[in-house]
Motif scaffolding. Structure first.
Motif, PDB file in Angstrom:
ATOM      1  N   TYR A 147      33.575  -4.295  -3.878  1.00 27.66           N
ATOM      2  CA  TYR A 147      34.439  -3.131  -3.709  1.00 27.66           C
ATOM      3  C   TYR A 147      35.415  -3.068  -4.875  1.00 27.66           C
ATOM      4  O   TYR A 147      35.749  -4.086  -5.470  1.00 27.66           O
ATOM      5  N   PHE A 151      37.183   2.725   4.182  1.00 29.78           N
ATOM      6  CA  PHE A 151      38.568   2.359   4.464  1.00 29.78           C
ATOM      7  C   PHE A 151      39.488   3.574   4.482  1.00 29.78           C
ATOM      8  O   PHE A 151      39.288   4.547   3.756  1.00 29.78           O
ATOM      9  N   LEU A 161      33.381   0.913  -1.673  1.00 31.55           N
ATOM     10  CA  LEU A 161      32.173   0.134  -1.930  1.00 31.55           C
ATOM     11  C   LEU A 161      31.520   0.530  -3.252  1.00 31.55           C
ATOM     12  O   LEU A 161      31.325   1.721  -3.537  1.00 31.55           O
ATOM     13  N   GLN A 217      28.875  -7.755  -0.728  1.00 34.50           N
ATOM     14  CA  GLN A 217      29.283  -6.432  -1.170  1.00 34.50           C
ATOM     15  C   GLN A 217      30.387  -6.564  -2.214  1.00 34.50           C
ATOM     16  O   GLN A 217      31.189  -7.493  -2.170  1.00 34.50           O
ATOM     17  N   GLY A 266      27.387  -2.876   7.488  1.00 35.51           N
ATOM     18  CA  GLY A 266      27.027  -1.819   6.562  1.00 35.51           C
ATOM     19  C   GLY A 266      28.220  -1.486   5.689  1.00 35.51           C
ATOM     20  O   GLY A 266      29.217  -2.200   5.662  1.00 35.51           O
ATOM     21  N   GLU A 267      28.144  -0.394   4.966  1.00 38.50           N
ATOM     22  CA  GLU A 267      29.240   0.015   4.096  1.00 38.50           C
ATOM     23  C   GLU A 267      30.487   0.311   4.927  1.00 38.50           C
ATOM     24  O   GLU A 267      30.435   1.066   5.904  1.00 38.50           O
ATOM     25  N   LEU A 268      31.590  -0.284   4.538  1.00 37.32           N
ATOM     26  CA  LEU A 268      32.867  -0.015   5.186  1.00 37.32           C
ATOM     27  C   LEU A 268      33.564   1.140   4.476  1.00 37.32           C
ATOM     28  O   LEU A 268      33.646   1.162   3.248  1.00 37.32           O
TER      29      LEU A 268
END
Lengths: 113, 107
Positions: free
Chosen positions: B35, A104, B45, B33, A100-102
């Motif tokens: 980023y 950081f 993201l 994805q 899923g969305e990381l």
């Protein structure tokens, strides 16, 4: 805070010393990732935790690197006998679900003299 | 490990111009994805693409996933200085990242 917290933000050490880098993920996130990033490069995968266990540690460069997450929350990346080539920014990320969305942290900049 | 190659490595353009960056692989990904990372910060993201041929728009940013799910592109229309940053694509079970494209938009 509500985000991923990494400490220390900067660490300068001498070659051969032992270093610990800490990551406090977002509360409730079960997945935790460690990456290493050199200047101008993309993050390099090191290790991924799902809960307390290391689900994938294939990115750890050698046995001087080790990471733990004993209670499924905070994680510590441990580097023994540091070398100058270990100098980099070490990024931690957490996610509610695997892939899923990381989210950081700002990273821990390690400099080995 | 599934490798992701990004091009170009560096891109410097004038404010108002358009740009496209690419992310390519020989492997098939279930999703990719994108980023963006600014100096001293972690990546943030922008979008996740899942379906082959999918196009997603985020204001002036357009993301496309290739039909075969091996490649993706990011197009920025009328770039602004605030778009400056390192653009990264990522995919795979351990979320491997490409080397990134450093974009500089000059005012």
């Amino acid at each position: 805070g509500a985000g991923v917290s990494q400490t220390p933000s900067n660490k300068v050490t001498e070659k051969g010393k032992y270093v610990e880098l800490r990551c406090d993920p977002i509360s409730g996130h079960t997945a935790l990732y460690w990456y290493r990033q050199s200047l101008g490069q993309g993050p390099e995968f090191l290790i991924y935790f799902q809960g307390t266990g290391a689900a994938d540690d294939s990115g750890l460069p050698n046995d001087r690197f080790f990471a733990v997450r004993p209670e499924g929350s905070v994680s510590t990346l441990k580097i023994q006998r540091t070398e100058r080539g270990d100098s980099a920014v070490y990024l931690c990320a957490s996610s509610y679900l695997n892939t899923g969305e990381l989210f950081f942290g700002e990273g821990s900049r390690l400099t080995v003299l | 490990t599934q490798l992701l190659e990004q091009s170009p490595q560096f891109l410097s353009i004038q404010e108002g111009e358009n740009l496209t960056v690419y992310c390519n692989s020989s492997s098939v990904f279930s999703s990719l994805q994108w980023y963006r990372q600014e100096p001293g910060e972690g990546p943030v993201l922008l979008v996740t693409v899942v379906t082959g041929g999918e196009v997603k728009k985020l204001k002036r940013l357009t993301f496309q996933f290739g039909d075969a799910r091996k490649d993706s592109s990011l197009h920025i229309t009328a770039a602004q200085p605030g778009d400056t940053g390192l653009y990264l694509c990522a995919g795979g079970s351990e979320l491997s990242f490409g080397a990134g494209t450093t974009v500089t938009v000059r005012a």
